[in-house]
Write a protein that holds these residues in place. Structure first.
Motif, PDB file in Angstrom:
ATOM      1  N   PRO A 153     -18.633 -14.883 -18.561  1.00 10.45           N
ATOM      2  CA  PRO A 153     -17.681 -14.735 -19.670  1.00 10.45           C
ATOM      3  C   PRO A 153     -17.828 -13.443 -20.464  1.00 10.45           C
ATOM      4  N   ARG A 154     -19.001 -12.827 -20.419  1.00 15.56           N
ATOM      5  CA  ARG A 154     -19.195 -11.588 -21.177  1.00 15.56           C
ATOM      6  C   ARG A 154     -18.873 -10.343 -20.353  1.00 15.56           C
ATOM      7  N   SER A 155     -18.397 -10.529 -19.140  1.00 13.95           N
ATOM      8  CA  SER A 155     -18.135  -9.382 -18.258  1.00 13.95           C
ATOM      9  C   SER A 155     -16.718  -9.404 -17.697  1.00 13.95           C
ATOM     10  N   LYS A 156     -15.783  -9.920 -18.485  1.00 12.92           N
ATOM     11  CA  LYS A 156     -14.401 -10.026 -18.018  1.00 12.92           C
ATOM     12  C   LYS A 156     -13.802  -8.658 -17.687  1.00 12.92           C
ATOM     13  N   LYS A 157     -14.058  -7.662 -18.526  1.00 12.95           N
ATOM     14  CA  LYS A 157     -13.490  -6.332 -18.304  1.00 12.95           C
ATOM     15  C   LYS A 157     -14.007  -5.720 -17.003  1.00 12.95           C
ATOM     16  N   ALA A 158     -15.276  -5.967 -16.710  1.00 17.11           N
ATOM     17  CA  ALA A 158     -15.862  -5.423 -15.483  1.00 17.11           C
ATOM     18  C   ALA A 158     -15.163  -5.986 -14.253  1.00 17.11           C
ATOM     19  N   PHE A 159     -14.888  -7.285 -14.261  1.00 12.70           N
ATOM     20  CA  PHE A 159     -14.227  -7.903 -13.110  1.00 12.70           C
ATOM     21  C   PHE A 159     -12.770  -7.480 -13.005  1.00 12.70           C
ATOM     22  N   GLY A 208     -17.809   0.395  -2.927  1.00 14.31           N
ATOM     23  CA  GLY A 208     -19.197  -0.064  -2.863  1.00 14.31           C
ATOM     24  C   GLY A 208     -19.992   0.397  -4.070  1.00 14.31           C
ATOM     25  N   ILE A 209     -19.798   1.648  -4.450  1.00 18.82           N
ATOM     26  CA  ILE A 209     -20.483   2.167  -5.635  1.00 18.82           C
ATOM     27  C   ILE A 209     -20.018   1.440  -6.885  1.00 18.82           C
ATOM     28  N   LEU A 210     -18.721   1.161  -6.973  1.00 22.89           N
ATOM     29  CA  LEU A 210     -18.189   0.423  -8.114  1.00 22.89           C
ATOM     30  C   LEU A 210     -18.757  -0.994  -8.166  1.00 22.89           C
ATOM     31  N   SER A 211     -18.956  -1.620  -7.017  1.00 25.83           N
ATOM     32  CA  SER A 211     -19.530  -2.967  -7.005  1.00 25.83           C
ATOM     33  C   SER A 211     -20.962  -2.948  -7.524  1.00 25.83           C
ATOM     34  N   LEU A 212     -21.696  -1.897  -7.203  1.00 25.89           N
ATOM     35  CA  LEU A 212     -23.061  -1.758  -7.737  1.00 25.89           C
ATOM     36  C   LEU A 212     -23.032  -1.563  -9.247  1.00 25.89           C
ATOM     37  N   ASN A 213     -22.084  -0.762  -9.711  1.00 22.47           N
ATOM     38  CA  ASN A 213     -21.922  -0.558 -11.147  1.00 22.47           C
ATOM     39  C   ASN A 213     -21.602  -1.872 -11.851  1.00 22.47           C
ATOM     40  N   THR A 214     -20.788  -2.713 -11.199  1.00 22.60           N
ATOM     41  CA  THR A 214     -20.436  -4.004 -11.777  1.00 22.60           C
ATOM     42  C   THR A 214     -21.652  -4.907 -11.892  1.00 22.60           C
ATOM     43  N   LEU A 215     -22.498  -4.918 -10.866  1.00 21.85           N
ATOM     44  CA  LEU A 215     -23.718  -5.721 -10.940  1.00 21.85           C
ATOM     45  C   LEU A 215     -24.603  -5.231 -12.077  1.00 21.85           C
ATOM     46  N   GLY A 216     -24.661  -3.907 -12.251  1.00 17.16           N
ATOM     47  CA  GLY A 216     -25.432  -3.356 -13.364  1.00 17.16           C
ATOM     48  C   GLY A 216     -24.896  -3.830 -14.705  1.00 17.16           C
ATOM     49  N   GLN A 217     -23.576  -3.890 -14.833  1.00 16.80           N
ATOM     50  CA  GLN A 217     -22.973  -4.376 -16.076  1.00 16.80           C
ATOM     51  C   GLN A 217     -23.271  -5.854 -16.297  1.00 16.80           C
ATOM     52  N   LEU A 218     -23.271  -6.636 -15.213  1.00 16.49           N
ATOM     53  CA  LEU A 218     -23.608  -8.050 -15.338  1.00 16.49           C
ATOM     54  C   LEU A 218     -25.036  -8.229 -15.838  1.00 16.49           C
ATOM     55  N   GLU A 219     -25.929  -7.416 -15.318  1.00 16.59           N
ATOM     56  CA  GLU A 219     -27.325  -7.514 -15.742  1.00 16.59           C
ATOM     57  C   GLU A 219     -27.489  -7.090 -17.202  1.00 16.59           C
ATOM     58  N   ARG A 220     -26.796  -6.029 -17.576  1.00 18.95           N
ATOM     59  CA  ARG A 220     -26.904  -5.572 -18.972  1.00 18.95           C
ATOM     60  C   ARG A 220     -26.330  -6.600 -19.940  1.00 18.95           C
ATOM     61  N   ALA A 221     -25.344  -7.359 -19.469  1.00 19.24           N
ATOM     62  CA  ALA A 221     -24.751  -8.395 -20.320  1.00 19.24           C
ATOM     63  C   ALA A 221     -25.582  -9.681 -20.318  1.00 19.24           C
ATOM     64  N   GLY A 222     -26.632  -9.700 -19.498  1.00 22.93           N
ATOM     65  CA  GLY A 222     -27.474 -10.886 -19.429  1.00 22.93           C
ATOM     66  C   GLY A 222     -26.894 -11.998 -18.596  1.00 22.93           C
ATOM     67  N   GLU A 223     -25.808 -11.706 -17.856  1.00 26.49           N
ATOM     68  CA  GLU A 223     -25.136 -12.757 -17.090  1.00 26.49           C
ATOM     69  C   GLU A 223     -25.995 -13.254 -15.931  1.00 26.49           C
ATOM     70  N   VAL A 224     -26.663 -12.336 -15.242  1.00 29.29           N
ATOM     71  CA  VAL A 224     -27.448 -12.726 -14.073  1.00 29.29           C
ATOM     72  C   VAL A 224     -28.597 -13.633 -14.490  1.00 29.29           C
ATOM     73  N   GLU A 225     -29.297 -13.245 -15.560  1.00 27.93           N
ATOM     74  CA  GLU A 225     -30.418 -14.045 -16.031  1.00 27.93           C
ATOM     75  C   GLU A 225     -29.960 -15.432 -16.445  1.00 27.93           C
TER      76      GLU A 225
END
Length: 235
Positions: A153-159, A208-225
């Protein structure tokens, strides 16, 4: 011009494969390793099959039209992996993931039939393929996006950015097909090859690079944890 762009495709995809391969080897977590690995295989498949085209293979004059049918082999093998990038990032449900992969397979297979069919039957198969693309489009903008935003929910813009780039790039393929020798024959073979090569490079290496950037944004938003903690609690 055709050969030049085919070799650009070989080189660009190979560079992408090396980048993603090193990333997979040096990945700090399993999630990063998975994403780097998916993108590595997307690029290495494309590089090898671009090499076949550059060497004059996978090409025939069919119904009076010059046709690189091996392109469809490349897309049939690589596009499911591109969708797996999205599925992995969005934590997509099995029904949605299966529907995406099935509609994608239908889109590529009927696109190949269209390329191999004589006029005007090729346009019938082109419309069938476009229908499958519309299904992919719908599945991504509706169930996929809703599930991804629910999971993150905190990464809507990234998706939304990821989906916009993906869909804009994929929309370019049926446009080129229609303007090239496979359709209205407005583009020269050189321009057709240039268009497909640029689309492939951006849709595979760039995405592919953009997908990596998206994962980075998910981690920074705490979504993965958050997701991992939920899974641990459920066990």
């Amino acid at each position: 011009m055709v050969q030049t762009w085919l070799w650009i495709g070989v080189t660009g995809m190979a560079v992408g494969a090396v980048f993603f391969g090193f990333g997979a080897h040096n990945a700090r977590t399993e999630r990063w390793k998975i994403l780097y690995t998916l993108n590595f295989f997307i690029c290495i498949i494309a590089s090898v099959l671009y090499l076949s085209m550059a060497l004059g293979q996978g090409f025939n004059v069919i119904h009076g039209r010059p046709t690189f049918w091996v392109r469809y082999v490349t897309w049939f093998l690589s596009t499911p992996l591109l969708l797996l990038d999205l599925i992995f990032l969005g934590r997509t449900s099995l029904p949605t993931a299966g529907s995406l992969l099935g509609a994608n397979a239908l889109m590529i297979a009927t696109g190949l039939v269209a390329a191999l069919s004589p006029d005007p039957i090729n346009y019938i198969w082109y419309l069938v393929s476009c229908g499958a693309f519309v299904a992919v489009f719908y599945l991504l903008v509706s169930p996929y996006r809703l599930e991804a935003e629910q999971q993150h929910p905190r990464s809507k813009k990234a998706f939304r950015k990821l989906l916009t780039v993906h869909l804009v790039l994929w929309t370019g393929y049926p446009i080129v097909w229609l303007l090239a020798a496979s359709g209205f024959d407005v583009l020269t073979q050189g321009l057709e090859t240039m268009s497909y090569t640029l689309l492939d490079l951006v849709a595979k290496v760039g995405f592919g690079i953009l997908s990596l950037n998206t994962l980075g944004q998910l981690e920074r938003a705490g979504e993965v944890e958050k997701v991992l903690q939920t899974e641990v609690s459920a066990r």
